[in-house]
Design a protein around this motif. Structure first.
Motif, PDB file in Angstrom:
ATOM      1  N   GLN A  99      45.436   3.337  15.368  1.00  0.00           N
ATOM      2  CA  GLN A  99      46.394   3.406  16.469  1.00  0.00           C
ATOM      3  C   GLN A  99      45.841   2.704  17.700  1.00  0.00           C
ATOM      4  O   GLN A  99      46.568   2.029  18.436  1.00  0.00           O
ATOM      5  CB  GLN A  99      46.728   4.867  16.781  1.00  0.00           C
ATOM      6  CG  GLN A  99      47.878   5.069  17.756  1.00  0.00           C
ATOM      7  CD  GLN A  99      49.239   4.739  17.156  1.00  0.00           C
ATOM      8  OE1 GLN A  99      49.352   4.360  15.998  1.00  0.00           O
ATOM      9  NE2 GLN A  99      50.286   4.869  17.957  1.00  0.00           N
ATOM     10  N   PHE A 100      44.538   2.836  17.907  1.00  0.00           N
ATOM     11  CA  PHE A 100      43.895   2.148  19.037  1.00  0.00           C
ATOM     12  C   PHE A 100      44.018   0.639  18.868  1.00  0.00           C
ATOM     13  O   PHE A 100      44.314  -0.079  19.835  1.00  0.00           O
ATOM     14  CB  PHE A 100      42.426   2.553  19.136  1.00  0.00           C
ATOM     15  CG  PHE A 100      41.678   1.833  20.227  1.00  0.00           C
ATOM     16  CD1 PHE A 100      41.694   2.308  21.535  1.00  0.00           C
ATOM     17  CD2 PHE A 100      40.968   0.676  19.958  1.00  0.00           C
ATOM     18  CE1 PHE A 100      41.030   1.643  22.547  1.00  0.00           C
ATOM     19  CE2 PHE A 100      40.294  -0.004  20.958  1.00  0.00           C
ATOM     20  CZ  PHE A 100      40.321   0.485  22.258  1.00  0.00           C
ATOM     21  N   ILE A 101      43.796   0.156  17.645  1.00  0.00           N
ATOM     22  CA  ILE A 101      43.918  -1.281  17.393  1.00  0.00           C
ATOM     23  C   ILE A 101      45.338  -1.746  17.684  1.00  0.00           C
ATOM     24  O   ILE A 101      45.554  -2.795  18.294  1.00  0.00           O
ATOM     25  CB  ILE A 101      43.531  -1.597  15.932  1.00  0.00           C
ATOM     26  CG1 ILE A 101      42.013  -1.432  15.743  1.00  0.00           C
ATOM     27  CG2 ILE A 101      43.962  -3.014  15.543  1.00  0.00           C
ATOM     28  CD1 ILE A 101      41.562  -1.556  14.311  1.00  0.00           C
ATOM     29  N   LYS A 102      46.314  -0.950  17.267  1.00  0.00           N
ATOM     30  CA  LYS A 102      47.712  -1.326  17.481  1.00  0.00           C
ATOM     31  C   LYS A 102      48.060  -1.368  18.960  1.00  0.00           C
ATOM     32  O   LYS A 102      48.746  -2.287  19.420  1.00  0.00           O
ATOM     33  CB  LYS A 102      48.640  -0.344  16.754  1.00  0.00           C
ATOM     34  CG  LYS A 102      50.102  -0.773  16.781  1.00  0.00           C
ATOM     35  CD  LYS A 102      50.992   0.212  16.035  1.00  0.00           C
ATOM     36  CE  LYS A 102      51.286   1.445  16.864  1.00  0.00           C
ATOM     37  NZ  LYS A 102      52.266   2.337  16.214  1.00  0.00           N
ATOM     38  N   ALA A 141      54.743   4.884  19.135  1.00  0.00           N
ATOM     39  CA  ALA A 141      54.521   3.790  20.079  1.00  0.00           C
ATOM     40  C   ALA A 141      53.436   4.108  21.105  1.00  0.00           C
ATOM     41  O   ALA A 141      52.933   3.216  21.778  1.00  0.00           O
ATOM     42  CB  ALA A 141      55.825   3.448  20.801  1.00  0.00           C
ATOM     43  N   GLY A 142      53.067   5.379  21.226  1.00  0.00           N
ATOM     44  CA  GLY A 142      52.062   5.775  22.206  1.00  0.00           C
ATOM     45  C   GLY A 142      50.653   5.703  21.649  1.00  0.00           C
ATOM     46  O   GLY A 142      50.439   5.361  20.490  1.00  0.00           O
ATOM     47  N   GLY A 178      51.006  11.199  16.515  1.00  0.00           N
ATOM     48  CA  GLY A 178      52.440  11.497  16.502  1.00  0.00           C
ATOM     49  C   GLY A 178      53.167  10.524  15.603  1.00  0.00           C
ATOM     50  O   GLY A 178      52.566   9.849  14.777  1.00  0.00           O
ATOM     51  N   GLY A 179      54.483  10.436  15.774  1.00  0.00           N
ATOM     52  CA  GLY A 179      55.274   9.549  14.944  1.00  0.00           C
ATOM     53  C   GLY A 179      55.869  10.276  13.753  1.00  0.00           C
ATOM     54  O   GLY A 179      55.645  11.470  13.551  1.00  0.00           O
ATOM     55  N   ASN A 237      58.245   0.396   8.983  1.00  0.00           N
ATOM     56  CA  ASN A 237      57.114   0.233   9.904  1.00  0.00           C
ATOM     57  C   ASN A 237      56.737  -1.218  10.166  1.00  0.00           C
ATOM     58  O   ASN A 237      55.680  -1.482  10.737  1.00  0.00           O
ATOM     59  CB  ASN A 237      55.885   0.980   9.354  1.00  0.00           C
ATOM     60  CG  ASN A 237      55.800   2.410   9.845  1.00  0.00           C
ATOM     61  OD1 ASN A 237      56.694   2.889  10.541  1.00  0.00           O
ATOM     62  ND2 ASN A 237      54.748   3.104   9.468  1.00  0.00           N
ATOM     63  N   THR A 238      57.575  -2.154   9.774  1.00  0.00           N
ATOM     64  CA  THR A 238      57.235  -3.575   9.901  1.00  0.00           C
ATOM     65  C   THR A 238      56.805  -3.973  11.310  1.00  0.00           C
ATOM     66  O   THR A 238      55.758  -4.614  11.478  1.00  0.00           O
ATOM     67  CB  THR A 238      58.408  -4.457   9.434  1.00  0.00           C
ATOM     68  OG1 THR A 238      58.655  -4.195   8.047  1.00  0.00           O
ATOM     69  CG2 THR A 238      58.100  -5.927   9.616  1.00  0.00           C
ATOM     70  N   PRO A 239      57.548  -3.624  12.377  1.00  0.00           N
ATOM     71  CA  PRO A 239      57.117  -4.045  13.718  1.00  0.00           C
ATOM     72  C   PRO A 239      55.743  -3.493  14.097  1.00  0.00           C
ATOM     73  O   PRO A 239      54.952  -4.185  14.764  1.00  0.00           O
ATOM     74  CB  PRO A 239      58.209  -3.472  14.640  1.00  0.00           C
ATOM     75  CG  PRO A 239      59.380  -3.222  13.756  1.00  0.00           C
ATOM     76  CD  PRO A 239      58.810  -2.857  12.430  1.00  0.00           C
ATOM     77  N   HIS A 240      55.445  -2.277  13.694  1.00  0.00           N
ATOM     78  CA  HIS A 240      54.164  -1.652  14.028  1.00  0.00           C
ATOM     79  C   HIS A 240      53.023  -2.314  13.249  1.00  0.00           C
ATOM     80  O   HIS A 240      51.939  -2.556  13.799  1.00  0.00           O
ATOM     81  CB  HIS A 240      54.219  -0.154  13.728  1.00  0.00           C
ATOM     82  CG  HIS A 240      55.279   0.565  14.482  1.00  0.00           C
ATOM     83  ND1 HIS A 240      55.102   1.024  15.778  1.00  0.00           N
ATOM     84  CD2 HIS A 240      56.560   0.879  14.139  1.00  0.00           C
ATOM     85  CE1 HIS A 240      56.211   1.597  16.193  1.00  0.00           C
ATOM     86  NE2 HIS A 240      57.112   1.526  15.224  1.00  0.00           N
TER      87      HIS A 240
END
Length: 214
Positions: A60-63, A92-93, A97-98, A123-126
């Motif tokens: 998530q940090f990388i994203k 998105a945060g 979560g999610g 989940n493509t955009p993420h």
């Protein structure tokens, strides 16, 4: 009481986490983080140093921040890995979560990101954002592709598909398999794996208690 069931490496599992392995529950960061850490520990030493199974919080940090904080990720030595596996969440945060998990895999030999989503397209955009940020760390311009993946038949097994696909990829890739086979990851297989992971946790917990008693 939400007691601690297992402390394993960097993972801490409570009874509420382990209960999520019973259907129809959605796996959280803690369970997925533990499974990735356990899978990494079962690899042969020569293989383990060539693969990175990243925890949900690091992924998530990388994203969210990866390209702006490469120094934070430097100790992971990701550019030296042959295979990098990252759980993708649709949150998105920056916090946990999610509501949906998928798996992003980077194959160094072909310089390609493959995204395995048990609910195709969700989940493509993420995953694309994660791949872009990771590309700035790895260097070059790796190709990104949505890969055909085993499909979930309910609304809660996405995390289990991530765990099952990650295990299959890490095992097959380092056996030299050129055509990775995920056909055995069926709904029945995923249900069986929920039970198997509970048994693994129970066994590790019992061993830990027995060791501390001596």
């Amino acid at each position: 009481m939400d007691r601690v069931v297992l402390s394993y490496g960097d993972s801490l599992l409570r009874s509420s986490d382990v209960a999520l392995l019973d259907a129809p529950h959605w796996l959280n960061d803690n369970i997925i983080g533990f499974t990735f850490e356990f899978l990494a520990s079962t690899l042969a030493p020569s293989t383990a140093e060539r693969v990175a199974l990243l925890s949900p919080d690091v992924s998530q940090f990388i994203k969210c921040c990866g390209k702006d904080a490469p120094d934070f990720l430097q100790p992971l030595e990701l550019p030296k890995k042959d295979l990098i596996l990252l759980p993708v969440n649709d949150n998105a945060g920056t916090q946990a979560g999610g509501s949906h998990w998928s798996l992003l895999a980077y194959f160094c030999t072909v310089r390609e990101f493959l995204h395995y989503d048990s609910s195709p397209g969700t989940n493509t955009p993420h995953a694309q954002l994660m791949a872009r940020n990771l590309s700035s760390i790895l260097g070059g311009n790796p190709h990104y592709r949505e890969e055909e993946a085993p499909t979930q038949h309910n609304s809660y097994d996405c995390g289990m598909y991530v765990v099952c696909v990650a295990q299959a990829l890490s095992e097959q890739y380092f056996r030299g398999c050129t055509n990775l086979n995920l056909q055995n990851i069926t709904p029945q297989y995923v249900t069986q794996k929920r039970t198997e992971w509970k048994e693994i946790i129970r066994g590790l917990s019992s061993h830990s208690k027995a060791t501390s008693a001596h």
